[in-house]
Design an enzyme around this catalytic site. Structure first.
Site, mmCIF file in Angstrom:
data_model
loop_
_atom_site.group_PDB
_atom_site.id
_atom_site.type_symbol
_atom_site.label_atom_id
_atom_site.label_comp_id
_atom_site.label_asym_id
_atom_site.label_seq_id
_atom_site.Cartn_x
_atom_site.Cartn_y
_atom_site.Cartn_z
ATOM 1 N N ASP A 35 1.011 -1.314 -0.021
ATOM 2 C CA ASP A 35 -0.002 -0.015 0.073
ATOM 3 C C ASP A 35 0.797 1.306 0.095
ATOM 4 O O ASP A 35 0.291 2.179 0.459
ATOM 5 C CB ASP A 35 -1.038 0.024 1.190
ATOM 6 C CG ASP A 35 -0.334 -0.132 2.407
ATOM 7 O OD1 ASP A 35 1.105 -0.109 2.517
ATOM 8 O OD2 ASP A 35 -0.719 -0.249 3.641
ATOM 9 N N GLU A 57 -0.174 -8.959 -1.230
ATOM 10 C CA GLU A 57 -1.033 -8.270 0.175
ATOM 11 C C GLU A 57 -1.972 -7.637 -0.415
ATOM 12 O O GLU A 57 -2.190 -6.276 -0.093
ATOM 13 C CB GLU A 57 0.065 -7.599 0.848
ATOM 14 C CG GLU A 57 -0.383 -7.554 2.365
ATOM 15 C CD GLU A 57 0.383 -6.792 2.893
ATOM 16 O OE1 GLU A 57 0.523 -5.331 3.024
ATOM 17 O OE2 GLU A 57 1.056 -7.122 4.034
ATOM 18 N N GLU A 62 -2.220 5.171 2.758
ATOM 19 C CA GLU A 62 -2.295 3.640 2.295
ATOM 20 C C GLU A 62 -3.519 3.022 1.898
ATOM 21 O O GLU A 62 -3.454 2.242 0.900
ATOM 22 C CB GLU A 62 -1.711 3.023 3.406
ATOM 23 C CG GLU A 62 -0.108 3.275 3.674
ATOM 24 C CD GLU A 62 0.080 4.608 4.359
ATOM 25 O OE1 GLU A 62 -0.636 5.105 5.051
ATOM 26 O OE2 GLU A 62 1.455 4.855 4.642
ATOM 27 N N HIS A 70 5.713 5.544 13.192
ATOM 28 C CA HIS A 70 5.951 6.345 11.895
ATOM 29 C C HIS A 70 4.655 6.693 11.009
ATOM 30 O O HIS A 70 4.960 7.516 10.067
ATOM 31 C CB HIS A 70 6.673 5.499 10.837
ATOM 32 C CG HIS A 70 6.144 4.422 10.410
ATOM 33 N ND1 HIS A 70 5.275 4.560 9.180
ATOM 34 C CD2 HIS A 70 5.997 2.896 10.629
ATOM 35 C CE1 HIS A 70 4.843 3.468 8.843
ATOM 36 N NE2 HIS A 70 5.087 2.385 9.645
ATOM 37 N N ARG A 95 1.949 8.886 9.026
ATOM 38 C CA ARG A 95 1.937 9.999 8.716
ATOM 39 C C ARG A 95 0.905 10.756 9.574
ATOM 40 O O ARG A 95 0.859 11.799 10.115
ATOM 41 C CB ARG A 95 1.453 10.185 7.216
ATOM 42 C CG ARG A 95 2.348 10.608 6.188
ATOM 43 C CD ARG A 95 1.991 10.781 4.824
ATOM 44 N NE ARG A 95 3.044 11.426 4.078
ATOM 45 C CZ ARG A 95 3.978 10.620 3.750
ATOM 46 N NH1 ARG A 95 4.329 9.492 4.151
ATOM 47 N NH2 ARG A 95 4.989 11.467 2.969
ATOM 48 N N HIS A 100 12.558 5.364 13.634
ATOM 49 C CA HIS A 100 12.422 5.459 12.252
ATOM 50 C C HIS A 100 13.088 6.487 11.846
ATOM 51 O O HIS A 100 13.460 7.692 12.362
ATOM 52 C CB HIS A 100 10.855 5.658 11.686
ATOM 53 C CG HIS A 100 10.396 5.643 10.292
ATOM 54 N ND1 HIS A 100 10.714 6.551 9.317
ATOM 55 C CD2 HIS A 100 9.825 4.546 9.654
ATOM 56 C CE1 HIS A 100 10.422 6.127 8.186
ATOM 57 N NE2 HIS A 100 9.610 4.881 8.323
HETATM 58 C C1 UD1 Z 1 6.485 5.023 3.853
HETATM 59 C C2 UD1 Z 1 5.082 4.346 3.353
HETATM 60 C C3 UD1 Z 1 4.314 3.879 4.431
HETATM 61 C C4 UD1 Z 1 5.052 2.895 4.997
HETATM 62 C C5 UD1 Z 1 6.119 3.198 5.586
HETATM 63 C C6 UD1 Z 1 7.185 2.189 6.149
HETATM 64 C C7 UD1 Z 1 4.058 5.872 1.579
HETATM 65 C C8 UD1 Z 1 3.170 7.372 1.327
HETATM 66 N N1 UD1 Z 1 4.528 5.627 3.039
HETATM 67 O O1 UD1 Z 1 6.242 5.848 4.917
HETATM 68 O O2 UD1 Z 1 3.114 3.296 3.822
HETATM 69 O O3 UD1 Z 1 4.421 2.228 6.190
HETATM 70 O O4 UD1 Z 1 7.092 3.753 4.588
HETATM 71 O O5 UD1 Z 1 8.266 2.521 7.076
HETATM 72 O O6 UD1 Z 1 4.184 5.253 0.884
HETATM 73 N N2 UD1 Z 1 13.944 8.398 5.509
HETATM 74 C C9 UD1 Z 1 15.420 8.060 5.493
HETATM 75 N N3 UD1 Z 1 15.919 7.135 5.301
HETATM 76 C C10 UD1 Z 1 15.246 5.550 4.947
HETATM 77 C C11 UD1 Z 1 13.678 5.920 4.995
HETATM 78 C C12 UD1 Z 1 13.341 7.197 5.280
HETATM 79 O O7 UD1 Z 1 16.017 9.269 5.533
HETATM 80 O O8 UD1 Z 1 15.883 4.686 4.750
HETATM 81 C C13 UD1 Z 1 13.386 9.681 5.783
HETATM 82 C C14 UD1 Z 1 13.518 10.737 4.789
HETATM 83 O O9 UD1 Z 1 13.655 11.887 5.078
HETATM 84 C C15 UD1 Z 1 12.018 10.502 4.015
HETATM 85 C C16 UD1 Z 1 11.270 10.163 5.207
HETATM 86 O O10 UD1 Z 1 11.948 9.388 5.956
HETATM 87 O O11 UD1 Z 1 11.909 11.752 3.112
HETATM 88 C C17 UD1 Z 1 9.572 9.671 4.925
HETATM 89 O O12 UD1 Z 1 9.836 8.613 4.352
HETATM 90 P P1 UD1 Z 1 8.436 8.197 3.210
HETATM 91 O O13 UD1 Z 1 8.865 7.012 2.395
HETATM 92 O O14 UD1 Z 1 8.017 9.518 2.587
HETATM 93 O O15 UD1 Z 1 7.598 8.149 4.405
HETATM 94 P P2 UD1 Z 1 7.413 6.820 5.464
HETATM 95 O O16 UD1 Z 1 6.729 7.506 6.613
HETATM 96 O O17 UD1 Z 1 8.519 6.260 5.708
HETATM 97 N N1 UDP Z 2 11.465 -3.560 11.173
HETATM 98 C C1 UDP Z 2 13.077 -3.630 11.139
HETATM 99 N N2 UDP Z 2 13.887 -2.900 11.870
HETATM 100 C C2 UDP Z 2 13.164 -1.926 12.786
HETATM 101 C C3 UDP Z 2 11.727 -1.877 12.850
HETATM 102 C C4 UDP Z 2 10.918 -2.606 12.299
HETATM 103 O O1 UDP Z 2 13.505 -4.515 10.316
HETATM 104 O O2 UDP Z 2 13.875 -1.363 13.467
HETATM 105 C C5 UDP Z 2 10.701 -4.303 10.440
HETATM 106 C C6 UDP Z 2 9.404 -5.015 11.190
HETATM 107 O O3 UDP Z 2 9.849 -6.596 11.620
HETATM 108 C C7 UDP Z 2 8.494 -5.126 10.028
HETATM 109 C C8 UDP Z 2 8.668 -4.068 9.169
HETATM 110 O O4 UDP Z 2 10.055 -3.595 9.370
HETATM 111 O O5 UDP Z 2 8.543 -6.299 9.037
HETATM 112 C C9 UDP Z 2 7.586 -2.906 9.220
HETATM 113 O O6 UDP Z 2 8.045 -1.762 8.717
HETATM 114 P P1 UDP Z 2 7.404 -0.591 9.180
HETATM 115 O O7 UDP Z 2 6.618 -0.468 10.484
HETATM 116 O O8 UDP Z 2 8.427 0.651 8.750
HETATM 117 O O9 UDP Z 2 6.176 -0.372 7.951
HETATM 118 P P2 UDP Z 2 4.694 -0.880 7.904
HETATM 119 O O10 UDP Z 2 4.654 -2.328 8.212
HETATM 120 O O11 UDP Z 2 3.871 -0.045 8.901
HETATM 121 O O12 UDP Z 2 4.195 -0.283 6.358
#
Ligand code: UD1
Ligand code: UDP
Length: 386
Positions: free
Chosen positions: A99, A121, A135, A212, A214, A245
């Site tokens: 999603d 999924e 999502e 994490h 939004r 995160h």
């Molecule tokens: C995204 C997904 C969410 C998912 C989540 C898992 C969307 C809209 N959101 O949200 O569905 O649950 O990932 O974690 O698709 N960043 C880093 N390094 C990383 C990852 C993220 O620096 O490896 C920081 C960056 O500043 C980035 C911010 O996190 O701009 C947000 O990342 P983004 O993918 O936009 O949103 P998530 O809240 O991570």
């Molecule tokens: N996870 C990880 N390291 C961490 C926290 C979470 O590997 O420090 C894994 C967790 O086991 C799960 C996935 O990340 O499989 C969940 O990711 P996240 O919560 O970022 O996204 P969501 O599932 O809400 O989309």
């Protein structure tokens, strides 16, 4: 026989964890399948951690992540980048997962190129278009573009049927998250980090926290963290482990509310293997994550979900997961109840796994091969043991 070219598209940590087992499964059919992996890198470090663990090197890496990226940024860069990748690679099928914005952009790009879309999924719904945001709509829009819908559970299949998705295109496979978890949990796991080793071997009861979403950024997260401070003040023998995160908007509030407190271990996101093994060792999980709601019940860990809705009702029905929202009083009361009431704790900690049997990826690939005319028998659907 011409090989079936299947491109897996993903970009964030959870998609990678759940899609890598599918990529590894494709590699088992070198005579039938030409696997291609295209990552948007909507996440960078958190994606690379997973690719490394599963030993997968992407064929295409769009490297789109920027700090503070907006939904518009991610959608635009992923769509344009994937358009070019599809024009060059021309797969027969594009596999997307879940999603995220990468999921929706991947499905849309494949549709524009008139390439079949398979959605892993599929069918999870809250029914509220703003929760989880964005999502719920990413998943719904992807369903309307997909040709194959791999629903993890019967509930998700029924959600798709209610939206008039063609029944013959829906397959109940279980969730590939359980495939990944089974490959990863090691009872004798040794944690590299000395501070983590120390807290795990202490007598403290351990609360694992991740946040994490939004819709929780800002005041809701702040209220959760303030309640956790109060939990620590009220219970002396409790420690919190919080892999934070990478989102700077999350980090800022965590640091303000929980930084420099005894018994709060703020750490970098853990690699999946240590994280999964940590989950197996803690007492309580507080999270707004989707994937952790699926994993922790399989490990017999009570989960308090910091959200008002969930698209994963199965473990809530089984009693291992409770939706508590983000209110200060709710977090304090519900965490306290688990810490004080042993009988209640034990009831919630009854392991349940409605989400998979470790064979979801195998089913997905066999279904795609059988449907494409390869000499493979389509497998039976996943049925949870109740
Ligand atoms: C995204 C997904 C969410 C998912 C989540 C898992 C969307 C809209 N959101 O949200 O569905 O649950 O990932 O974690 O698709 N960043 C880093 N390094 C990383 C990852 C993220 O620096 O490896 C920081 C960056 O500043 C980035 C911010 O996190 O701009 C947000 O990342 P983004 O993918 O936009 O949103 P998530 O809240 O991570
Ligand atoms: N996870 C990880 N390291 C961490 C926290 C979470 O590997 O420090 C894994 C967790 O086991 C799960 C996935 O990340 O499989 C969940 O990711 P996240 O919560 O970022 O996204 P969501 O599932 O809400 O989309």
């Amino acid at each position: 026989m011409k090989k079936l070219k299947i491109m897996a598209v993903f970009g964030t940590r959870p998609e990678a964890i759940k899609m890598c087992p599918v990529v590894l499964e494709m590699q088992k059919y070198p005579d039938f399948i030409e696997p291609v992996v295209a990552v948007t890198a909507q996440h960078r470090e958190m994606l690379d951690q997973v690719l490394q663990l599963f030993g997968i090197v992407p064929d295409y890496d769009l490297n789109i992540m920027t700090s503070g990226q907006t939904l518009y940024d991610v959608t635009r860069r992923a769509l344009e980048g994937l358009g070019e990748v599809l024009a060059e690679s021309r797969p027969d099928i594009v596999l997307v997962h879940g999603d995220t914005t990468t999921t929706f952009a991947g499905a849309l790009a494949a549709f524009y190129a008139q390439i079949k879309v398979a959605h892993v999924e599929a069918g999870l719904r809250t029914g509220d278009k703003y929760s989880p945001f964005p999502e719920e709509m990413n998943r719904k829009l992807t369903a309307s573009l997909a040709d194959f819908h791999f629903a993890p559970t019967l509930t998700s299949r029924n959600n798709l049927l209610k939206e008039n998705i063609e029944p013959g295109s829906i397959f109940v496979t279980g969730n590939t998250v359980i495939d990944a978890l089974i490959k990863t949990i090691t009872p004798s796991w040794q944690f590299e980090d000395a501070a983590l080793r120390e807290v795990i071997s202490s007598n403290d009861r351990l609360i694992l926290v991740t946040t994490h979403r939004r819709e929780n950024l800002g005041a809701p997260m702040r209220h959760v963290y303030q309640a956790l401070r109060e939990v620590l003040a009220a219970y002396g023998n409790v420690s919190i482990i919080f892999p934070v995160h990478k989102n700077p908007k999350v980090r800022e509030i965590v640091e303000q509310e929980l930084g420099r407190l005894d018994r709060v271990h703020l750490i970098e996101p853990l690699d999946y293997q240590p994280f999964a093994n940590l989950m197996a060792k803690v007492d309580i999980v507080l999270t707004d994550s989707g994937g952790i709601q699926e994993e922790a019940p399989a490990l017999g860990k009570p989960v308090l979900v910091l959200r008002d809705t969930t698209e994963r009702p199965e473990a809530v029905a089984a009693g291992t997961v409770k939706l508590i929202g983000t209110g200060y009083e709710d977090v304090l009361r519900e965490t306290g109840r688990l810490l004080e009431d042993d009988a209640y704790y034990r009831r919630m900690a009854d392991a349940c796994n409605p989400y998979g049997d470790g064979r979801a990826a195998e089913r997905i690939i066999k279904i795609l091969l059988a449907a494409s005319g390869y000499p493979i028998i389509a497998p039976k659907e996943f049925a949870p043991v109740i």
